[in-house]
Design an enzyme around this catalytic site. Structure first.
Site, PDB file in Angstrom:
ATOM      1  N   HIS A   1       0.671  -1.585   0.164  1.00 28.36           N
ATOM      2  CA  HIS A   1       0.300   0.037  -0.017  1.00 28.36           C
ATOM      3  C   HIS A   1       1.121   1.074  -0.188  1.00 28.36           C
ATOM      4  O   HIS A   1       1.904   1.449   0.716  1.00 28.36           O
ATOM      5  CB  HIS A   1      -0.866  -0.025   1.374  1.00 28.36           C
TER       6      HIS A   1
ATOM      7  N   ASP B   1       1.157   4.223   1.640  1.00 30.13           N
ATOM      8  CA  ASP B   1       1.371   4.449   2.363  1.00 30.13           C
ATOM      9  C   ASP B   1       1.743   3.714   3.373  1.00 30.13           C
ATOM     10  O   ASP B   1       2.942   4.257   4.041  1.00 30.13           O
ATOM     11  CB  ASP B   1      -0.196   5.104   3.283  1.00 30.13           C
ATOM     12  N   LYS B   2       2.447   2.382   3.411  1.00 29.43           N
ATOM     13  CA  LYS B   2       2.431   1.739   3.810  1.00 29.43           C
ATOM     14  C   LYS B   2       4.338   1.557   2.956  1.00 29.43           C
ATOM     15  O   LYS B   2       5.391   1.163   3.707  1.00 29.43           O
ATOM     16  CB  LYS B   2       1.909  -0.172   3.360  1.00 29.43           C
TER      17      LYS B   2
ATOM     18  N   GLU C   1       9.899  11.366   7.265  1.00 30.98           N
ATOM     19  CA  GLU C   1       8.973  11.978   6.227  1.00 30.98           C
ATOM     20  C   GLU C   1       9.486  11.082   5.127  1.00 30.98           C
ATOM     21  O   GLU C   1      10.146  11.909   4.547  1.00 30.98           O
ATOM     22  CB  GLU C   1       7.653  12.964   6.675  1.00 30.98           C
TER      23      GLU C   1
ATOM     24  N   GLU D   1      14.176  16.119  10.077  1.00 29.58           N
ATOM     25  CA  GLU D   1      15.477  16.275  10.737  1.00 29.58           C
ATOM     26  C   GLU D   1      15.945  15.213  10.965  1.00 29.58           C
ATOM     27  O   GLU D   1      15.507  13.986  11.771  1.00 29.58           O
ATOM     28  CB  GLU D   1      14.944  17.530  12.045  1.00 29.58           C
TER      29      GLU D   1
ATOM     30  N   LYS E   1      -5.439  -4.432   0.351  1.00 28.46           N
ATOM     31  CA  LYS E   1      -6.565  -4.340   1.370  1.00 28.46           C
ATOM     32  C   LYS E   1      -7.231  -4.957   2.020  1.00 28.46           C
ATOM     33  O   LYS E   1      -8.109  -6.050   1.235  1.00 28.46           O
ATOM     34  CB  LYS E   1      -7.408  -3.038   1.350  1.00 28.46           C
TER      35      LYS E   1
ATOM     36  N   PHE F   1      -8.262  -4.160 -10.779  1.00 32.10           N
ATOM     37  CA  PHE F   1      -7.372  -3.345  -9.104  1.00 32.10           C
ATOM     38  C   PHE F   1      -5.803  -3.727 -10.050  1.00 32.10           C
ATOM     39  O   PHE F   1      -5.325  -3.826 -10.020  1.00 32.10           O
ATOM     40  CB  PHE F   1      -6.977  -3.846  -8.212  1.00 32.10           C
TER      41      PHE F   1
ATOM     42  N   ASP G   1      -1.670   5.621  -6.323  1.00 28.10           N
ATOM     43  CA  ASP G   1      -1.984   7.012  -5.398  1.00 28.10           C
ATOM     44  C   ASP G   1      -0.881   7.026  -4.780  1.00 28.10           C
ATOM     45  O   ASP G   1      -0.332   6.234  -3.862  1.00 28.10           O
ATOM     46  CB  ASP G   1      -3.314   5.978  -3.934  1.00 28.10           C
ATOM     47  N   ALA G   2      -1.087   8.573  -4.535  1.00 30.56           N
ATOM     48  CA  ALA G   2       0.328   9.182  -3.224  1.00 30.56           C
ATOM     49  C   ALA G   2       0.330   8.430  -1.504  1.00 30.56           C
ATOM     50  O   ALA G   2      -0.987   8.210  -0.875  1.00 30.56           O
ATOM     51  CB  ALA G   2       0.537  10.424  -3.156  1.00 30.56           C
TER      52      ALA G   2
ATOM     53  N   ARG H   1      -0.325   7.579   7.696  1.00 30.41           N
ATOM     54  CA  ARG H   1      -1.315   7.873   7.008  1.00 30.41           C
ATOM     55  C   ARG H   1      -1.995   6.717   8.048  1.00 30.41           C
ATOM     56  O   ARG H   1      -3.628   6.267   7.576  1.00 30.41           O
ATOM     57  CB  ARG H   1      -2.080   8.251   5.682  1.00 30.41           C
ATOM     58  N   LYS H   2      -1.453   5.394   8.487  1.00 30.26           N
ATOM     59  CA  LYS H   2      -1.828   4.389   8.522  1.00 30.26           C
ATOM     60  C   LYS H   2      -1.966   4.434  10.569  1.00 30.26           C
ATOM     61  O   LYS H   2      -2.204   2.727  10.673  1.00 30.26           O
ATOM     62  CB  LYS H   2      -2.043   3.538   8.349  1.00 30.26           C
TER      63      LYS H   2
ATOM     64  N   LYS I   1      10.199   7.462  13.228  1.00 27.13           N
ATOM     65  CA  LYS I   1      10.893   8.236  14.233  1.00 27.13           C
ATOM     66  C   LYS I   1      12.077   7.605  15.413  1.00 27.13           C
ATOM     67  O   LYS I   1      11.924   6.088  15.249  1.00 27.13           O
ATOM     68  CB  LYS I   1       9.554   8.709  15.485  1.00 27.13           C
TER      69      LYS I   1
ATOM     70  N   LYS J   1      10.975   9.871  20.750  1.00 23.49           N
ATOM     71  CA  LYS J   1       9.415  10.098  20.615  1.00 23.49           C
ATOM     72  C   LYS J   1       8.855   9.440  21.093  1.00 23.49           C
ATOM     73  O   LYS J   1       8.630   8.371  20.649  1.00 23.49           O
ATOM     74  CB  LYS J   1       9.624   9.899  18.597  1.00 23.49           C
TER      75      LYS J   1
ATOM     76  N   ASP K   1       5.707   9.478  21.116  1.00 23.05           N
ATOM     77  CA  ASP K   1       4.892   9.172  20.241  1.00 23.05           C
ATOM     78  C   ASP K   1       5.226   7.676  19.573  1.00 23.05           C
ATOM     79  O   ASP K   1       4.354   6.945  19.632  1.00 23.05           O
ATOM     80  CB  ASP K   1       4.570  10.016  18.612  1.00 23.05           C
TER      81      ASP K   1
END
Length: 399
Positions: free
Chosen positions: A16, A18-19, A44, A57, A177, A245, A253-254, A259-260, A280, A284, A286
């Protein structure tokens, strides 16, 4: 807490878009931590047709100096790591090919203002890399103490990817998916009501015998993963419901890092603080605090102290100790939540440095986390240390 309901979770494959971005970002994290365990990384990634862009960074010995000059050969290693990740996933398509895609590296030195708040110095302990809230969760729906809907959604796509990589299903392409809907009675999954799988495929596998072959492959993966007792003639399957597909991945798709976050965590079965993990370093919170919150929640459930457990931690940038520790056992606990809130910080020091030390997070262990979930995985050596249940006896003794 409801005991009878229907619930759904989704997952996405390693291909995917995003992955793909998440995995590239974590490949860079691993590269830099292998050079300097104290490296600071916020990487990123953007993916789109024939393009990968890095931004963020960084700071670390043997990586980049304060003026933004790369150490010899490291800039080339960054590009190699990105391309190798795309190759491992399996993208060799006209619209996205590991060897011919354009690559941009826009990483630059970490802000000195962030560094002064986070770094350990004198009598000052290492502070959190940012403010925020993080959640951990565990439940007794699966052996790995994960929500069943997400657990099975991940496993279906893992099985399909394994078939693709092995050559058993060469018509499958990397992007896919899944979505699993389960019926619960008395808080336990009793039936799979609906299963959705959309997978990128080779040309021609959207009609006739080839389409039937693809559908049979997907249904076999589902049957291999989901217990037979949950499947029946009443289970509804939606396999490639749009019909075709062929164009997928970053060409279709970008993709962007982070995002997941629901796929990465608990599939919507638990709250989320909003912070992504991939790209990260473990200063961090997060990432590291979400990992330790899962670790603590899993040990609470593994100890038999609750059937479901949610833990929230909160932090302020530059401050070491958490601002709050919250435990909710959703009416399933055998001990008072306030006791758990008092005891858990005694078993693991919940400062960024304490978490990193206890779980051994300053190592290049993150590429494996970036697809098929950060939780519910098997602890193997240094990998997925937050999935261990080694606090169970200590927890019981403390209570």
């Amino acid at each position: 807490m409801r005991s009878n309901y229907i619930f759904t979770s989704e997952s996405v494959s390693e291909g995917h878009p995003d992955k793909v971005a998440d995995q590239i970002s974590d490949a860079i994290v691993d590269l830099f931590l292998s050079k300097d365990p104290e490296a600071r990384i916020a990487c990123e990634t953007l993916t789109t047709t024939q393009l990968v862009v890095l931004a963020g960074e960084i700071r670390g010995k043997g990586i980049m100096d304060e003026a933004g000059n790369w150490a010899p050969g490291v800039k080339e290693e960054v590009e190699q790591a990105a391309r190798a990740t795309v190759k491992r996933i399996g993208y060799e398509q006209d619209g996205f090919h590991w060897e011919t895609l354009r690559f941009e590296n826009n990483l630059h030195p970490q802000s000195a203002h962030i560094a002064q708040g986070v770094d350990e110095s004198g009598n000052k302990d290492e502070g959190a890399g940012d403010q925020g809230i993080m959640f951990g969760f565990a439940c007794d729906e699966t052996p790995d103490l994960m929500p069943a809907t997400l657990y099975y959604s991940h496993k279906i796509l893992e099985k399909m990817a394994a078939d693709r990589h092995s050559g058993a299903a060469p018509f499958l392409e990397p992007d896919a998916k899944s979505q699993v809907t389960l019926k619960f009675e008395d808080g336990k999954p009793v039936a799979a009501t609906t299963i959705v799988v959309s997978t990128q495929h080779a040309r021609g596998y959207d009609e006739g015998d080839k389409e039937a072959e693809l559908h049979a492959c997907v249904k076999k993966a589902i049957a291999d993963v989901i217990p037979a007792a949950l499947l029946s003639d009443e289970t509804v399957y939606h396999i490639n419901p749009t019909g075709s597909f062929e164009i997928g991945g970053p060409d279709g798709d970008a993709g962007l890092t982070g995002r997941k976050i629901i796929v990465d965590t608990y599939g919507g079965a638990a709250p989320h603080g909003g912070g992504a993990f991939s790209g990260k370093d473990p200063t961090k919170v997060d990432r590291s605090a979400a990992y330790v919150a899962r670790y603590l929640a899993k040990n609470v459930v593994a100890a038999g102290l609750a059937k479901r457990c949610t833990i929230q931690l909160s932090y302020a940038i530059g401050v070491a100790e958490p601002l709050s520790v919250y435990v909710d056992t959703h009416g399933t606990g055998t001990v008072d939540e306030a006791k758990l809130e008092a005891v858990l910080p005694q078993l693991v020091r919940l400062t960024p440095k304490g978490i990193r030390t206890h779980l051994g997070l300053n190592k290049p262990i993150y590429s494996r986390t970036a697809a098929y979930g950060h939780f519910g995985r098997k602890a193997e050596g240094d990998l997925f240390s937050w999935e261990r249940t080694d606090l169970v006896e200590k927890l019981k003794a403390a209570l």
